[in-house]
Design a protein around this motif. Structure first.
Motif, PDB file in Angstrom:
ATOM      1  N   ALA A  46       0.866  -1.177   0.000  1.00 34.12           N
ATOM      2  CA  ALA A  46       0.000   0.000   0.000  1.00 34.12           C
ATOM      3  C   ALA A  46       0.905   1.230   0.000  1.00 34.12           C
ATOM      4  CB  ALA A  46      -0.902   0.001   1.225  1.00 34.12           C
ATOM      5  N   LEU A  47       0.637   2.126  -0.927  1.00 38.92           N
ATOM      6  CA  LEU A  47       1.403   3.365  -1.038  1.00 38.92           C
ATOM      7  C   LEU A  47       0.477   4.562  -0.881  1.00 38.92           C
ATOM      8  CD1 LEU A  47       3.433   2.469  -4.269  1.00 38.92           C
ATOM      9  CD2 LEU A  47       4.277   2.348  -1.923  1.00 38.92           C
ATOM     10  N   LYS A  48       0.999   5.606  -0.254  1.00 35.67           N
ATOM     11  CA  LYS A  48       0.284   6.884  -0.187  1.00 35.67           C
ATOM     12  C   LYS A  48       1.264   7.945  -0.655  1.00 35.67           C
ATOM     13  CE  LYS A  48      -2.395   9.981   2.636  1.00 35.67           C
ATOM     14  NZ  LYS A  48      -2.982  10.259   3.943  1.00 35.67           N
ATOM     15  N   ASP A  49       0.913   8.603  -1.746  1.00 36.66           N
ATOM     16  CA  ASP A  49       1.799   9.605  -2.356  1.00 36.66           C
ATOM     17  C   ASP A  49       3.192   9.031  -2.603  1.00 36.66           C
ATOM     18  OD1 ASP A  49      -0.304  11.489  -2.180  1.00 36.66           O
ATOM     19  OD2 ASP A  49       0.290  12.015  -0.140  1.00 36.66           O
ATOM     20  N   GLY A  50       3.243   7.768  -3.050  1.00 39.38           N
ATOM     21  CA  GLY A  50       4.503   7.121  -3.373  1.00 39.38           C
ATOM     22  C   GLY A  50       5.259   6.560  -2.185  1.00 39.38           C
ATOM     23  N   GLU A  51       4.772   6.797  -0.978  1.00 41.80           N
ATOM     24  CA  GLU A  51       5.440   6.304   0.227  1.00 41.80           C
ATOM     25  C   GLU A  51       4.782   5.014   0.708  1.00 41.80           C
ATOM     26  OE1 GLU A  51       5.868   7.436   4.928  1.00 41.80           O
ATOM     27  OE2 GLU A  51       5.414   9.050   3.537  1.00 41.80           O
ATOM     28  N   LEU A  52       5.603   4.052   1.066  1.00 45.78           N
ATOM     29  CA  LEU A  52       5.104   2.780   1.583  1.00 45.78           C
ATOM     30  C   LEU A  52       4.438   2.999   2.938  1.00 45.78           C
ATOM     31  CD1 LEU A  52       5.061  -0.347   1.200  1.00 45.78           C
ATOM     32  CD2 LEU A  52       7.161  -0.390   2.571  1.00 45.78           C
ATOM     33  N   VAL A  53       3.196   2.517   3.072  1.00 46.57           N
ATOM     34  CA  VAL A  53       2.487   2.627   4.347  1.00 46.57           C
ATOM     35  C   VAL A  53       2.086   1.257   4.899  1.00 46.57           C
ATOM     36  CG1 VAL A  53       1.668   4.979   3.959  1.00 46.57           C
ATOM     37  CG2 VAL A  53       0.240   3.048   3.248  1.00 46.57           C
ATOM     38  N   GLY A  54       2.220   0.200   4.081  1.00 47.85           N
ATOM     39  CA  GLY A  54       1.883  -1.130   4.564  1.00 47.85           C
ATOM     40  C   GLY A  54       2.058  -2.182   3.500  1.00 47.85           C
ATOM     41  N   GLY A  55       1.844  -3.432   3.907  1.00 46.44           N
ATOM     42  CA  GLY A  55       1.973  -4.505   2.941  1.00 46.44           C
ATOM     43  C   GLY A  55       1.508  -5.836   3.491  1.00 46.44           C
ATOM     44  N   LEU A  56       1.428  -6.784   2.587  1.00 47.74           N
ATOM     45  CA  LEU A  56       0.958  -8.137   2.880  1.00 47.74           C
ATOM     46  C   LEU A  56       1.810  -9.105   2.083  1.00 47.74           C
ATOM     47  CD1 LEU A  56      -2.738  -9.302   2.766  1.00 47.74           C
ATOM     48  CD2 LEU A  56      -1.031 -10.495   1.421  1.00 47.74           C
ATOM     49  N   VAL A  57       2.239 -10.187   2.731  1.00 46.06           N
ATOM     50  CA  VAL A  57       3.007 -11.222   2.037  1.00 46.06           C
ATOM     51  C   VAL A  57       2.368 -12.578   2.303  1.00 46.06           C
ATOM     52  CG1 VAL A  57       5.197  -9.962   1.982  1.00 46.06           C
ATOM     53  CG2 VAL A  57       4.663 -11.431   3.940  1.00 46.06           C
ATOM     54  N   PHE A  58       2.641 -13.491   1.401  1.00 46.78           N
ATOM     55  CA  PHE A  58       2.054 -14.828   1.433  1.00 46.78           C
ATOM     56  C   PHE A  58       3.104 -15.877   1.771  1.00 46.78           C
ATOM     57  CE2 PHE A  58      -0.253 -12.356  -1.772  1.00 46.78           C
ATOM     58  CZ  PHE A  58      -1.578 -12.581  -1.430  1.00 46.78           C
ATOM     59  N   THR A  59       2.623 -17.060   2.106  1.00 46.31           N
ATOM     60  CA  THR A  59       3.466 -18.242   2.255  1.00 46.31           C
ATOM     61  C   THR A  59       2.615 -19.448   1.865  1.00 46.31           C
ATOM     62  OG1 THR A  59       4.994 -19.445   3.693  1.00 46.31           O
ATOM     63  CG2 THR A  59       2.925 -18.672   4.695  1.00 46.31           C
ATOM     64  N   ARG A  60       3.177 -20.615   2.014  1.00 44.13           N
ATOM     65  CA  ARG A  60       2.432 -21.861   1.787  1.00 44.13           C
ATOM     66  C   ARG A  60       2.651 -22.789   2.970  1.00 44.13           C
ATOM     67  NH1 ARG A  60       0.032 -23.533  -2.799  1.00 44.13           N
ATOM     68  NH2 ARG A  60       0.203 -22.171  -4.585  1.00 44.13           N
ATOM     69  N   PHE A  61       1.562 -23.395   3.401  1.00 46.06           N
ATOM     70  CA  PHE A  61       1.579 -24.432   4.426  1.00 46.06           C
ATOM     71  C   PHE A  61       0.461 -25.395   4.105  1.00 46.06           C
ATOM     72  CE2 PHE A  61       3.524 -21.008   7.014  1.00 46.06           C
ATOM     73  CZ  PHE A  61       4.657 -21.676   7.432  1.00 46.06           C
ATOM     74  N   LEU A  62       0.434 -26.497   4.827  1.00 49.86           N
ATOM     75  CA  LEU A  62      -0.653 -27.446   4.636  1.00 49.86           C
ATOM     76  C   LEU A  62      -1.966 -26.851   5.127  1.00 49.86           C
ATOM     77  CD1 LEU A  62       0.921 -30.847   5.730  1.00 49.86           C
ATOM     78  CD2 LEU A  62       0.583 -29.965   3.411  1.00 49.86           C
ATOM     79  N   SER A  63      -3.019 -27.107   4.384  1.00 55.10           N
ATOM     80  CA  SER A  63      -4.359 -26.694   4.774  1.00 55.10           C
ATOM     81  C   SER A  63      -4.885 -27.657   5.826  1.00 55.10           C
ATOM     82  CB  SER A  63      -5.290 -26.709   3.562  1.00 55.10           C
ATOM     83  OG  SER A  63      -6.635 -26.667   3.977  1.00 55.10           O
ATOM     84  N   PRO A  64      -5.487 -27.156   6.903  1.00 53.92           N
ATOM     85  CA  PRO A  64      -6.064 -28.074   7.888  1.00 53.92           C
ATOM     86  C   PRO A  64      -7.302 -28.793   7.355  1.00 53.92           C
ATOM     87  CG  PRO A  64      -6.561 -25.810   8.456  1.00 53.92           C
ATOM     88  CD  PRO A  64      -5.626 -25.766   7.287  1.00 53.92           C
ATOM     89  N   MET A  65      -7.864 -28.295   6.257  1.00 54.13           N
ATOM     90  CA  MET A  65      -9.072 -28.919   5.707  1.00 54.13           C
ATOM     91  C   MET A  65      -8.757 -29.968   4.652  1.00 54.13           C
ATOM     92  SD  MET A  65     -11.512 -25.556   5.652  1.00 54.13           S
ATOM     93  CE  MET A  65     -10.627 -24.933   4.271  1.00 54.13           C
ATOM     94  N   THR A  66      -7.760 -29.688   3.809  1.00 54.01           N
ATOM     95  CA  THR A  66      -7.461 -30.611   2.712  1.00 54.01           C
ATOM     96  C   THR A  66      -6.164 -31.386   2.923  1.00 54.01           C
ATOM     97  OG1 THR A  66      -6.223 -28.954   1.466  1.00 54.01           O
ATOM     98  CG2 THR A  66      -8.628 -29.090   1.065  1.00 54.01           C
ATOM     99  N   ASN A  67      -5.325 -30.917   3.865  1.00 54.18           N
ATOM    100  CA  ASN A  67      -4.013 -31.484   4.113  1.00 54.18           C
ATOM    101  C   ASN A  67      -3.102 -31.397   2.885  1.00 54.18           C
ATOM    102  OD1 ASN A  67      -2.448 -32.347   6.255  1.00 54.18           O
ATOM    103  ND2 ASN A  67      -2.576 -34.489   5.642  1.00 54.18           N
ATOM    104  N   GLU A  68      -3.372 -30.434   2.015  1.00 52.19           N
ATOM    105  CA  GLU A  68      -2.540 -30.152   0.846  1.00 52.19           C
ATOM    106  C   GLU A  68      -1.976 -28.747   0.983  1.00 52.19           C
ATOM    107  OE1 GLU A  68      -4.570 -30.909  -2.819  1.00 52.19           O
ATOM    108  OE2 GLU A  68      -5.339 -32.821  -2.122  1.00 52.19           O
ATOM    109  N   GLN A  69      -0.932 -28.459   0.202  1.00 49.24           N
ATOM    110  CA  GLN A  69      -0.336 -27.130   0.226  1.00 49.24           C
ATOM    111  C   GLN A  69      -1.371 -26.083  -0.168  1.00 49.24           C
ATOM    112  OE1 GLN A  69       2.729 -25.721   0.892  1.00 49.24           O
ATOM    113  NE2 GLN A  69       3.525 -27.642   1.672  1.00 49.24           N
TER     114      GLN A  69
END
Length: 140
Positions: A46-69
């Motif tokens: 997330a940028l405001k006037d070109g300045e970084l104000v936040g962000g979100l990153v992902f990863t992978r793990f096993l799903s507790p529902m499917t037991n797959e990545q």
């Protein structure tokens, strides 16, 4: 007005974002584009006037529902002075669209603040002490 966008792993904004993550949490997983041979979506900032104000990153793990990545939100951070402005919700909404667009069937998060996700129609699927596993209702 905030600009929400995906960024590549060589973005200078990610250096700053990871410094914020590390100052907030002790055990931040390093940024990578694959895990166990599966693609991890690009980070979202997330940028405001070109300045970084936040962000979100992902990863992978096993799903507790499917037991797959499955794709998980690994971390979301907003600068303290920019909180309570809906930026986290915008990042999470963008994350759902991104994960859906790459054909993934699940988007999960392990969070201490389930209300942030519940108000966005995420469903609690497990509880672990003061943490919750939630699933996006928008990703089918």
């Amino acid at each position: 007005m905030f600009l929400i966008q995906e960024v590549e792993s060589d973005s200078q904004h990610l250096v700053t974002l990871y410094q914020w993550f590390e100052s907030e949490w002790d055990d931040v997983e390093p940024l990578t584009s694959t895990k166990d041979g599966k693609v991890i979506p690009s980070p979202i900032i997330a940028l405001k006037d070109g300045e970084l104000v936040g962000g979100l990153v992902f990863t992978r793990f096993l799903s507790p529902m499917t037991n797959e990545q499955a794709v998980w939100i690994n971390a979301v951070f907003i600068k303290p002075e920019n909180r309570k402005q809906g930026i986290s919700s915008q990042l999470i909404n963008r994350a759902e669209k991104l994960v859906e667009s790459i054909g993934e069937s699940e988007l999960l998060v392990f969070a201490q603040i389930p209300e942030l996700y519940s108000k966005l129609t995420w469903q609690v699927i497990e509880t672990h002490d003061d943490h919750f596993v939630l699933k996006s209702a928008l990703v089918k």
